[in-house]
Design a protein around this motif. Structure first.
Motif, PDB file in Angstrom:
ATOM      1  N   LYS A   1       0.833  -1.207   0.000  1.00 58.82           N
ATOM      2  CA  LYS A   1       0.000   0.000   0.000  1.00 58.82           C
ATOM      3  C   LYS A   1       0.870   1.261   0.000  1.00 58.82           C
ATOM      4  CE  LYS A   1      -3.760  -2.492   0.502  1.00 58.82           C
ATOM      5  NZ  LYS A   1      -4.722  -2.672  -0.603  1.00 58.82           N
ATOM      6  N   GLU A   2       0.319   2.322  -0.563  1.00 57.58           N
ATOM      7  CA  GLU A   2       1.043   3.601  -0.629  1.00 57.58           C
ATOM      8  C   GLU A   2       1.324   4.187   0.754  1.00 57.58           C
ATOM      9  OE1 GLU A   2       0.162   6.213  -4.471  1.00 57.58           O
ATOM     10  OE2 GLU A   2      -1.669   5.789  -3.323  1.00 57.58           O
ATOM     11  N   VAL A   3       0.478   3.851   1.714  1.00 60.86           N
ATOM     12  CA  VAL A   3       0.620   4.427   3.057  1.00 60.86           C
ATOM     13  C   VAL A   3       1.416   3.521   3.997  1.00 60.86           C
ATOM     14  CG1 VAL A   3      -1.457   5.864   2.932  1.00 60.86           C
ATOM     15  CG2 VAL A   3      -1.639   3.489   3.734  1.00 60.86           C
ATOM     16  N   TYR A   4       2.092   2.540   3.458  1.00 68.31           N
ATOM     17  CA  TYR A   4       2.894   1.637   4.293  1.00 68.31           C
ATOM     18  C   TYR A   4       3.929   2.434   5.070  1.00 68.31           C
ATOM     19  CZ  TYR A   4       6.388  -1.936   5.499  1.00 68.31           C
ATOM     20  OH  TYR A   4       7.281  -2.751   6.179  1.00 68.31           O
ATOM     21  N   THR A   5       3.872   2.332   6.419  1.00 65.08           N
ATOM     22  CA  THR A   5       4.771   3.134   7.254  1.00 65.08           C
ATOM     23  C   THR A   5       5.137   2.461   8.576  1.00 65.08           C
ATOM     24  OG1 THR A   5       5.101   5.387   8.089  1.00 65.08           O
ATOM     25  CG2 THR A   5       2.928   4.412   8.435  1.00 65.08           C
ATOM     26  N   TRP A   6       4.605   1.255   8.816  1.00 67.92           N
ATOM     27  CA  TRP A   6       4.827   0.586  10.105  1.00 67.92           C
ATOM     28  C   TRP A   6       4.796  -0.921   9.913  1.00 67.92           C
ATOM     29  CZ3 TRP A   6       6.563   2.693  14.421  1.00 67.92           C
ATOM     30  CH2 TRP A   6       6.475   1.975  15.632  1.00 67.92           C
ATOM     31  N   ASN A   7       5.492  -1.653  10.786  1.00 67.25           N
ATOM     32  CA  ASN A   7       5.384  -3.115  10.752  1.00 67.25           C
ATOM     33  C   ASN A   7       5.602  -3.681  12.150  1.00 67.25           C
ATOM     34  OD1 ASN A   7       8.293  -3.654  11.153  1.00 67.25           O
ATOM     35  ND2 ASN A   7       8.520  -2.856   9.052  1.00 67.25           N
ATOM     36  N   LYS A   8       5.382  -4.971  12.273  1.00 66.48           N
ATOM     37  CA  LYS A   8       5.407  -5.605  13.599  1.00 66.48           C
ATOM     38  C   LYS A   8       6.807  -5.720  14.188  1.00 66.48           C
ATOM     39  CE  LYS A   8       5.412 -10.252  11.565  1.00 66.48           C
ATOM     40  NZ  LYS A   8       4.642 -11.522  11.453  1.00 66.48           N
ATOM     41  N   ASN A   9       7.838  -5.470  13.394  1.00 62.18           N
ATOM     42  CA  ASN A   9       9.206  -5.543  13.899  1.00 62.18           C
ATOM     43  C   ASN A   9       9.692  -4.227  14.507  1.00 62.18           C
ATOM     44  OD1 ASN A   9       9.526  -8.256  12.973  1.00 62.18           O
ATOM     45  ND2 ASN A   9       9.854  -7.472  10.901  1.00 62.18           N
ATOM     46  N   MET A  10       8.870  -3.209  14.419  1.00 67.98           N
ATOM     47  CA  MET A  10       9.253  -1.898  14.930  1.00 67.98           C
ATOM     48  C   MET A  10       8.971  -1.815  16.434  1.00 67.98           C
ATOM     49  SD  MET A  10       8.167   0.456  11.681  1.00 67.98           S
ATOM     50  CE  MET A  10       9.419   1.707  11.913  1.00 67.98           C
ATOM     51  N   PRO A  11       9.572  -0.853  17.126  1.00 71.59           N
ATOM     52  CA  PRO A  11       9.416  -0.770  18.590  1.00 71.59           C
ATOM     53  C   PRO A  11       8.029  -0.288  19.003  1.00 71.59           C
ATOM     54  CG  PRO A  11      10.615   1.130  17.789  1.00 71.59           C
ATOM     55  CD  PRO A  11      10.444   0.207  16.600  1.00 71.59           C
ATOM     56  N   ASN A  12       7.804  -0.274  20.292  1.00 74.49           N
ATOM     57  CA  ASN A  12       6.564   0.285  20.819  1.00 74.49           C
ATOM     58  C   ASN A  12       6.379   1.696  20.286  1.00 74.49           C
ATOM     59  OD1 ASN A  12       5.520   2.255  23.152  1.00 74.49           O
ATOM     60  ND2 ASN A  12       4.410   0.321  23.311  1.00 74.49           N
ATOM     61  N   SER A  13       5.146   2.034  19.923  1.00 77.64           N
ATOM     62  CA  SER A  13       4.882   3.311  19.244  1.00 77.64           C
ATOM     63  C   SER A  13       5.251   4.524  20.096  1.00 77.64           C
ATOM     64  CB  SER A  13       3.409   3.390  18.841  1.00 77.64           C
ATOM     65  OG  SER A  13       2.558   3.246  19.960  1.00 77.64           O
ATOM     66  N   MET A  14       4.995   4.463  21.403  1.00 74.92           N
ATOM     67  CA  MET A  14       5.339   5.609  22.243  1.00 74.92           C
ATOM     68  C   MET A  14       6.853   5.769  22.353  1.00 74.92           C
ATOM     69  SD  MET A  14       4.088   6.749  26.070  1.00 74.92           S
ATOM     70  CE  MET A  14       4.980   5.465  26.940  1.00 74.92           C
ATOM     71  N   ASP A  15       7.560   4.653  22.469  1.00 75.68           N
ATOM     72  CA  ASP A  15       9.021   4.718  22.512  1.00 75.68           C
ATOM     73  C   ASP A  15       9.562   5.333  21.221  1.00 75.68           C
ATOM     74  OD1 ASP A  15       9.053   3.533  25.004  1.00 75.68           O
ATOM     75  OD2 ASP A  15       9.383   1.510  24.236  1.00 75.68           O
ATOM     76  N   ALA A  16       8.990   4.925  20.098  1.00 76.78           N
ATOM     77  CA  ALA A  16       9.444   5.449  18.808  1.00 76.78           C
ATOM     78  C   ALA A  16       9.202   6.952  18.716  1.00 76.78           C
ATOM     79  CB  ALA A  16       8.723   4.730  17.672  1.00 76.78           C
ATOM     80  N   PHE A  17       8.073   7.417  19.240  1.00 77.97           N
ATOM     81  CA  PHE A  17       7.784   8.856  19.200  1.00 77.97           C
ATOM     82  C   PHE A  17       8.744   9.619  20.114  1.00 77.97           C
ATOM     83  CE2 PHE A  17       5.467  12.719  20.445  1.00 77.97           C
ATOM     84  CZ  PHE A  17       5.170  13.223  19.183  1.00 77.97           C
ATOM     85  N   ILE A  18       8.979   9.097  21.292  1.00 83.60           N
ATOM     86  CA  ILE A  18       9.886   9.744  22.249  1.00 83.60           C
ATOM     87  C   ILE A  18      11.295   9.846  21.671  1.00 83.60           C
ATOM     88  CG2 ILE A  18      11.051   9.384  24.475  1.00 83.60           C
ATOM     89  CD1 ILE A  18       8.352   8.316  25.534  1.00 83.60           C
ATOM     90  N   GLN A  19      11.690   8.829  20.915  1.00 86.96           N
ATOM     91  CA  GLN A  19      13.025   8.807  20.310  1.00 86.96           C
ATOM     92  C   GLN A  19      13.104   9.634  19.020  1.00 86.96           C
ATOM     93  OE1 GLN A  19      13.542   4.580  19.820  1.00 86.96           O
ATOM     94  NE2 GLN A  19      13.463   4.201  22.028  1.00 86.96           N
ATOM     95  N   GLY A  20      11.991  10.240  18.621  1.00 86.77           N
ATOM     96  CA  GLY A  20      11.981  11.058  17.416  1.00 86.77           C
ATOM     97  C   GLY A  20      12.002  10.257  16.128  1.00 86.77           C
ATOM     98  N   ARG A  21      11.534   9.010  16.200  1.00 93.96           N
ATOM     99  CA  ARG A  21      11.590   8.121  15.035  1.00 93.96           C
ATOM    100  C   ARG A  21      10.301   8.119  14.217  1.00 93.96           C
ATOM    101  NH1 ARG A  21      13.916   2.485  17.238  1.00 93.96           N
ATOM    102  NH2 ARG A  21      13.594   1.951  15.038  1.00 93.96           N
TER     103      ARG A  21
END
Length: 466
Positions: free
Chosen positions: A290-310
């Motif tokens: 999909k064109e909006v592909y931006t996340w997958n199950k191998n990525m970290p917890n979403s809040m951790d990713a936001f805190i880390q600026g990812r």
């Protein structure tokens, strides 16, 4: 004779001193003496600190000096077990906090609000000769109409239960929260996105601009955490999408988010199924095709990713704000209301998340406990004492406009009027696990029938928790 005169003179002097000092003694009736006996209420909760209630408790103590309320904070992980152990021993708190999705689970342990409560009051009367008068007054409780008029909509929907044809108030919240969109200003600026998305279409376009892939097709820069189970409050995000799309989540114990619109009383069949379309929309963000592909199950917890600026976007509540600030003080972020399907819709749809206070049916002071809850929750001036210290959005309609001027609280306060919740079963934990399993069960490139099967299975299992 001299001794008698001397004793009389002493008593007379004391009496004259008391009058001149402005005090008067009154003989109390047995009923007043009984009402003025010291009472200690135990109040259990999670997340809130004792200091959050300092203003409320002081105000209540002035009004009722014989009543003490002692707040005890527990870790979330231990809270339910502590309640279970206390109830099993016939003890436990007089007042305890429950999440809005736990009302069904704890219903048989809750004492409904009484129609009125007899309370002692001390009043100082007189100008020159001051007297402290104690009276017993019958204090009427909130009516159903007052609850509906004074609190935001979802409070009435969640806290009023129909018991054998009689509607009863079983809980009251001190605050209300709603899912909002946290966004990283630096990432948005770098992607030349001047305004935060207000609709899901705008959100999709922003995701396309922000997301970057490396030479192997792996995500190098993610825009948002959506579409998988490793997402903070993923259940709420998907529920929000379903409700905004017109899905009826449940009705009187029947789980309906898998059903076609307007055909909730019929078996699932061909037709527009709003829950299905919302599910597909959600999953697209984790589908590489999909064109909006931006996340997958191998990525970290979403809040951790936001805190880390990812990642650029994170869906969260007001309670996430201090956590993010503490862990990443220099993160350049802001908060906006959650996107809607259309800004032209008659009414926005948001999702609520809150804790409400209840009275234990084992309390020896049920009436007094309910009096305290109403004092803290329903009186705007008193409620504001808690809200300003705890920095939380209000559940009272009368305080919303004031909070709209608070930059940090405004995004959440702007949503509470249209915030809804839906789960009324007896096992919120199981419900969340079932939703998570449903999301994980549908893989890349799945067809509609696979989505429908996953929805049907989840609805069936959640229905068994009612």
């Amino acid at each position: 004779m001299l001794r008698k005169i001397t004793k009389f003179s002493i008593f007379a002097s004391i009496f004259l001193f008391l009058i001149s000092a402005g005090f008067s003694c009154k003989i109390q009736t047995p009923a007043i003496k009984e009402a003025m006996k010291p009472v200690s209420l135990e109040f259990w909760g999670v997340f809130d600190n004792s200091s959050d209630y300092s203003g409320v408790l002081s105000a209540y103590k002035i009004l009722h000096p014989n009543i003490s309320v002692k707040y005890k904070k527990f870790r979330y992980e231990e809270y339910k077990q502590k309640l279970l152990e206390a109830f099993a021993e016939g003890e436990g708190p007089d007042i305890f906090s429950i999440h809005n999705t736990w009302i069904g689970e704890y219903r048989d342990k809750i004492e409904p609000m009484p129609a009125s409560v007899k309370m002692p009051f001390q009043e100082t009367k007189g100008s020159i000769k001051k007297e402290v008068i104690t009276t017993i007054k019958t204090v009427p409780s909130l009516t159903l109409l007052q609850l509906k008029n004074d609190f935001v909509e979802t409070v009435y929907e969640d806290c009023v239960l129909d018991e054998k044809g009689k509607k009863e108030i079983v809980c009251l919240p001190f605050s209300m929260d709603a899912l909002a969109l946290f966004y990283n200003r630096d990432i948005m600026n770098a992607a030349a996105i001047p305004e935060v998305p207000k609709t899901w279409s705008e959100f999709q376009e922003a995701v396309k601009k922000i997301t970057k892939y490396d030479s192997s097709g792996e995500i190098a820069q993610s825009a948002a955490a959506l579409g998988e189970a490793n997402i903070e409050r993923g259940l709420d995000i998907l529920s929000l999408l379903m409700m905004q799309n017109g899905a009826k989540m449940e009705d009187n114990g029947r789980v309906l988010f898998n059903m076609p619109v307007g055909q909730e009383n019929l078996p699932a069949q061909a037709g527009f199924v709003p829950g299905l379309e919302a599910f597909k929309f959600y999953k697209a963000f984790s589908d590489p095709s999909k064109e909006v592909y931006t996340w997958n199950k191998n990525m970290p917890n979403s809040m951790d990713a936001f805190i880390q600026g990812r990642i650029a976007f994170f869906f969260g509540y007001s309670y996430h704000m201090p956590i993010i600030k503490a862990r990443s003080p220099k993160l350049n972020f802001a908060i906006a209301p959650a996107p809607q399907i259309s800004l032209e819709a008659p009414q926005a749809v948001n999702i609520g998340n809150y804790w409400a206070q209840v009275v234990s049916d084992k309390s020896k002071n049920k009436g007094i406990a309910w009096n305290f809850i109403q004092f803290a929750a329903a009186n705007p001036k008193v409620a504001d004492l808690y809200l300003k210290i705890a920095k939380k959005p209000t559940a009272l309609r009368g305080l919303i406009n004031e909070q709209l001027n608070n930059m940090e609280i405004a995004p959440f306060a702007s949503e509470v009027l249209t915030a809804k919740s839906w789960y009324g079963g007896k096992d919120a934990g199981a419900m969340e696990e079932i939703f998570s399993d449903m999301v994980s069960s549908v893989g890349m490139g799945a067809e509609d029938k696979e989505y429908q099967m996953a929805l049907n299975e989840a609805a069936k299992k959640i229905g068994q928790t009612y």
